[in-house]
Every structure is written in C-alpha cells, then in structure tokens.
Design a protein around this motif. Structure first.
Motif, PDB file in Angstrom:
ATOM      1  N   ARG A 163      32.204   3.905  18.503  1.00  7.25           N
ATOM      2  CA  ARG A 163      33.405   3.480  19.234  1.00  7.25           C
ATOM      3  C   ARG A 163      33.619   4.659  20.262  1.00  7.25           C
ATOM      4  N   GLU A 164      33.496   5.743  19.768  1.00  9.24           N
ATOM      5  CA  GLU A 164      33.960   6.961  20.649  1.00  9.24           C
ATOM      6  C   GLU A 164      32.875   7.755  21.229  1.00  9.24           C
ATOM      7  N   ARG A 165      31.684   7.539  21.292  1.00 14.11           N
ATOM      8  CA  ARG A 165      30.583   8.215  21.722  1.00 14.11           C
ATOM      9  C   ARG A 165      29.703   7.305  22.478  1.00 14.11           C
ATOM     10  N   PRO A 166      29.994   6.728  23.705  1.00 13.00           N
ATOM     11  CA  PRO A 166      29.575   5.715  24.426  1.00 13.00           C
ATOM     12  C   PRO A 166      28.392   6.209  24.994  1.00 13.00           C
ATOM     13  N   ASN A 167      28.047   7.683  25.212  1.00 14.09           N
ATOM     14  CA  ASN A 167      26.870   8.228  25.951  1.00 14.09           C
ATOM     15  C   ASN A 167      26.148   8.771  24.803  1.00 14.09           C
ATOM     16  N   THR A 168      26.147   8.252  23.610  1.00  9.69           N
ATOM     17  CA  THR A 168      25.151   8.576  22.311  1.00  9.69           C
ATOM     18  C   THR A 168      24.115   7.186  22.280  1.00  9.69           C
ATOM     19  N   ALA A 169      22.937   7.588  22.288  1.00  8.16           N
ATOM     20  CA  ALA A 169      22.157   6.338  22.007  1.00  8.16           C
ATOM     21  C   ALA A 169      21.787   5.977  20.469  1.00  8.16           C
ATOM     22  N   PHE A 170      22.089   4.997  20.213  1.00  7.70           N
ATOM     23  CA  PHE A 170      21.983   4.778  18.764  1.00  7.70           C
ATOM     24  C   PHE A 170      20.955   3.619  18.777  1.00  7.70           C
ATOM     25  N   SER A 171      19.937   3.882  17.712  1.00  7.52           N
ATOM     26  CA  SER A 171      18.948   2.960  17.647  1.00  7.52           C
ATOM     27  C   SER A 171      18.803   2.558  16.228  1.00  7.52           C
ATOM     28  N   PHE A 172      18.708   1.554  15.614  1.00  9.42           N
ATOM     29  CA  PHE A 172      18.682   1.183  14.371  1.00  9.42           C
ATOM     30  C   PHE A 172      17.504   0.203  14.014  1.00  9.42           C
ATOM     31  N   ILE A 173      16.722   0.202  13.251  1.00 13.02           N
ATOM     32  CA  ILE A 173      15.673  -0.558  12.685  1.00 13.02           C
ATOM     33  C   ILE A 173      16.030  -0.831  11.202  1.00 13.02           C
ATOM     34  N   LEU A 174      16.013  -2.279  11.189  1.00 15.93           N
ATOM     35  CA  LEU A 174      16.713  -2.740   9.644  1.00 15.93           C
ATOM     36  C   LEU A 174      15.934  -3.954   9.123  1.00 15.93           C
ATOM     37  N   GLU A 175      15.723  -3.648   7.787  1.00 12.28           N
ATOM     38  CA  GLU A 175      14.690  -4.883   7.155  1.00 12.28           C
ATOM     39  C   GLU A 175      15.500  -6.056   7.177  1.00 12.28           C
ATOM     40  N   GLU A 176      14.705  -7.382   7.442  1.00 12.44           N
ATOM     41  CA  GLU A 176      15.145  -8.404   7.076  1.00 12.44           C
ATOM     42  C   GLU A 176      15.936  -8.584   5.908  1.00 12.44           C
ATOM     43  N   GLN A 177      15.347  -8.125   4.842  1.00 11.21           N
ATOM     44  CA  GLN A 177      15.638  -8.288   3.553  1.00 11.21           C
ATOM     45  C   GLN A 177      17.087  -7.799   3.080  1.00 11.21           C
ATOM     46  N   LEU A 178      17.572  -6.890   4.048  1.00 10.13           N
ATOM     47  CA  LEU A 178      18.927  -6.505   3.728  1.00 10.13           C
ATOM     48  C   LEU A 178      20.001  -7.415   3.806  1.00 10.13           C
ATOM     49  N   PHE A 179      19.651  -8.507   4.521  1.00  9.97           N
ATOM     50  CA  PHE A 179      20.750  -9.515   4.657  1.00  9.97           C
ATOM     51  C   PHE A 179      20.203 -10.683   4.069  1.00  9.97           C
ATOM     52  N   LEU A 180      19.094 -10.876   3.715  1.00  2.97           N
ATOM     53  CA  LEU A 180      18.607 -12.011   2.558  1.00  2.97           C
ATOM     54  C   LEU A 180      19.061 -11.794   1.063  1.00  2.97           C
ATOM     55  N   ARG A 181      19.503 -10.562   1.063  1.00  5.60           N
ATOM     56  CA  ARG A 181      19.750  -9.846  -0.480  1.00  5.60           C
ATOM     57  C   ARG A 181      21.100 -10.769  -0.727  1.00  5.60           C
ATOM     58  N   ARG A 182      21.978 -10.864   0.330  1.00  4.22           N
ATOM     59  CA  ARG A 182      23.406 -11.115   0.257  1.00  4.22           C
ATOM     60  C   ARG A 182      24.157 -10.429  -0.620  1.00  4.22           C
ATOM     61  N   THR A 183      23.956  -9.069  -0.452  1.00  3.57           N
ATOM     62  CA  THR A 183      24.687  -8.202  -1.122  1.00  3.57           C
ATOM     63  C   THR A 183      26.274  -8.604  -1.121  1.00  3.57           C
ATOM     64  N   GLY A 184      27.117  -8.665  -2.444  1.00  5.17           N
ATOM     65  CA  GLY A 184      28.588  -9.109  -2.275  1.00  5.17           C
ATOM     66  C   GLY A 184      28.910 -10.453  -2.236  1.00  5.17           C
ATOM     67  N   GLY A 185      27.748 -11.162  -1.947  1.00  2.00           N
ATOM     68  CA  GLY A 185      28.080 -12.724  -1.852  1.00  2.00           C
ATOM     69  C   GLY A 185      27.923 -13.291  -0.464  1.00  2.00           C
TER      70      GLY A 185
END
Length: 284
Positions: A163-185
C-alpha cells in the motif's frame, strides 16, 4: 522454512539457525567459556545434558535461541551457579519474524523491484489474516497464542509495503494449486481469492498464475524471491522447511533471474491469470 541447499553462495544464515543477535552471541560466548573452564568438549557437554553437539555449537555461536531445559541443563552441568539461568532471562529477538529472514525484510522496505515465485503457499505479502492464522495454527512445533499474535502482527506490518510503496514494482508467480488446496476451508479460500484479485488491480502489482498442467517449468527447484535496491543491486532469498538462505553472489542471482524470467513466459498472462482466479472464485 528451510534453506535451499546446494551450491549457492550465501551471506547470512542457511539451515535452521537464526542470524545471531548481540544477546545470543553474548550468551553463547558465556556458555563456551564456562564449558571450556570445566574442561568439557561440545560433544561431552551435549551427552551430559541430552542435546546434540550441533545444538550446543549453535547456541555457543549465537545462532539459536536455547530453550529453558537447555539452559537449566547446561547450568547444572557447569557448576549450578545460576549465572546462565539469570543471563538467559535477557535473551531477546525480534518477535514475529524469523531471525534469518530479518535481513531480507529490511531490504524489502526500500526495494524498487520485488519478484516472488511460490509453489508451497500464498506469499505473506498476499495473505489474508484468516489464511495466515490457519498456517500459524498448523505449524509444528505448535505456537502459543502470543506467538501467533506476534507472527500476524509482523506479517500485517510487512503487507504495508503493497500500500505504501506505489513506485515499487511487485511481481508474483503463483502456482494454481495454492488455491485449489483450499487451505483453511472454502470461506478462507474465497476471501483469499477476493483479496488477491483486489491487490492485482494495483498498477505496480503483477500477478501471474502457473497453471496446474504445464509441460515445461523453470521453477521446479523451489521458491524464488528477488529484489532490486535503489542502488540497483540485486539480492535473492530462498526458503525451505527450517531456514532461509540470503543470496548476494552475482552468478547465483543471475541463475535465479533467468529462471524467473523463463517462468514469466511459461505462466498465464496477467489478464488470463485474473480470469482464472475469478473462475476459481465462482466455483467455490
């Protein structure tokens, strides 16, 4: 979170031992001096107190926080003076962040570029409180309530970067399985997907999903984090089960950068990634 072993040159800690603090180093030096005065080797002391010689070495080098049983055992073995027990009361480390992660966390606060590839769990910068608390509750050895609160407070503080570093470039590559696992329900996953989609709308954040089926994948060796400082120096950080590895060696960073660049071409495009996340959200 384990250090990614192998041939990487690292500055800082590898394995499960934390970065030494002044209080830990001082306590460790005290243990070593008393042990040597008693004429015991590290292995001999370890046998007496029922710990490994590696544990003794880690404490003496200021790399590991001793538990109460260790302190009391060493104190008894080295004369029962009570000095070590009293000294241990003043041992301190920053709550909430693993010691071997703090150097990286400090660099994050001023980085102009941050790249993250994750295949195990949604990165801390993108986690919701419910998702993070699920991870904390599942951790072994078990955390007590105070430790869980400290962990979440530290994580929430780190998330201010987005939120506080709008001039920083953030890139995320996430595996699809991270969401398919449904951690926490289902409810936790639904909230997580909404949260990630919201963050993905920021101009300085790019989120790509690596699909579950992918014949070629440059990131099979594990998670990667890369950052660029305002001085245009690059550093990397790799994690595993019980520790982290901070990488400053140019050749090693070049290897990780090339792998990350390849993964960006192998993952779904940014619009297609958002579409997939929305479809996953609709399927819950």
């Amino acid at each position: 979170m384990v250090a990614d072993s192998g041939s990487m040159a690292a500055t800082g800690m590898g394995g499960g031992e934390p970065e030494a603090s002044d209080s830990l180093r001082t306590f460790g030096a005290m243990v070593q001096a008393l042990r040597e005065h008693a004429g015991l080797g590290r292995e001999e002391l370890a046998d007496v107190i029922g710990y490994s010689k590696h544990m003794v070495a880690s404490v003496e080098l200021g790399r590991r926080m001793p538990d109460a049983a260790f302190v009391e055992g060493v104190d008894r073995a080295l004369g029962s003076t009570g000095a070590l027990v009293r000294a241990a009361q003043h041992l301190g480390r920053q709550p909430g962040l693993a010691a071997w992660f703090r150097k990286w966390a400090r660099l994050e606060t001023s980085a102009i570029t941050l790249y993250t590839y994750e295949c195990r769990l949604v990165p801390g910068l993108l986690q919701t409180e419910a998702y993070a608390r699920t991870l904390f509750n599942d951790r072994l050895p078990l955390l007590d309530d105070q430790q869980i609160e400290e962990q979440w407070a530290a994580r929430a503080e780190r998330q201010r970067l987005l939120r506080e570093r709008p001039n920083t470039a953030f890139s995320f590559i996430l595996e699809e399985q991270l969401f398919l696992r449904r951690t926490g329900g289902v409810d936790v996953t639904r909230e997580l997907l909404d949260h990630v989609l919201e963050i993905a709308e920021q101009r300085n954040v790019e989120i790509q999903i690596m699909p579950l089926v992918r014949e070629s994948h440059a990131g099979l060796a594990g998670p990667i984090r890369l950052l660029e400082t305002p001085e245009n120096r690059w550093f990397a950080y790799c994690e595993g089960q019980r520790g982290g590895m901070f990488v400053a060696e140019t050749k090693e960073i070049s290897v990780l950068q090339s792998r990350y660049a390849r993964m960006r071409s192998q993952a779904l495009t940014i619009p297609d990634s958002a579409s997939l996340l929305r479809r996953m959200r609709g399927d819950l």
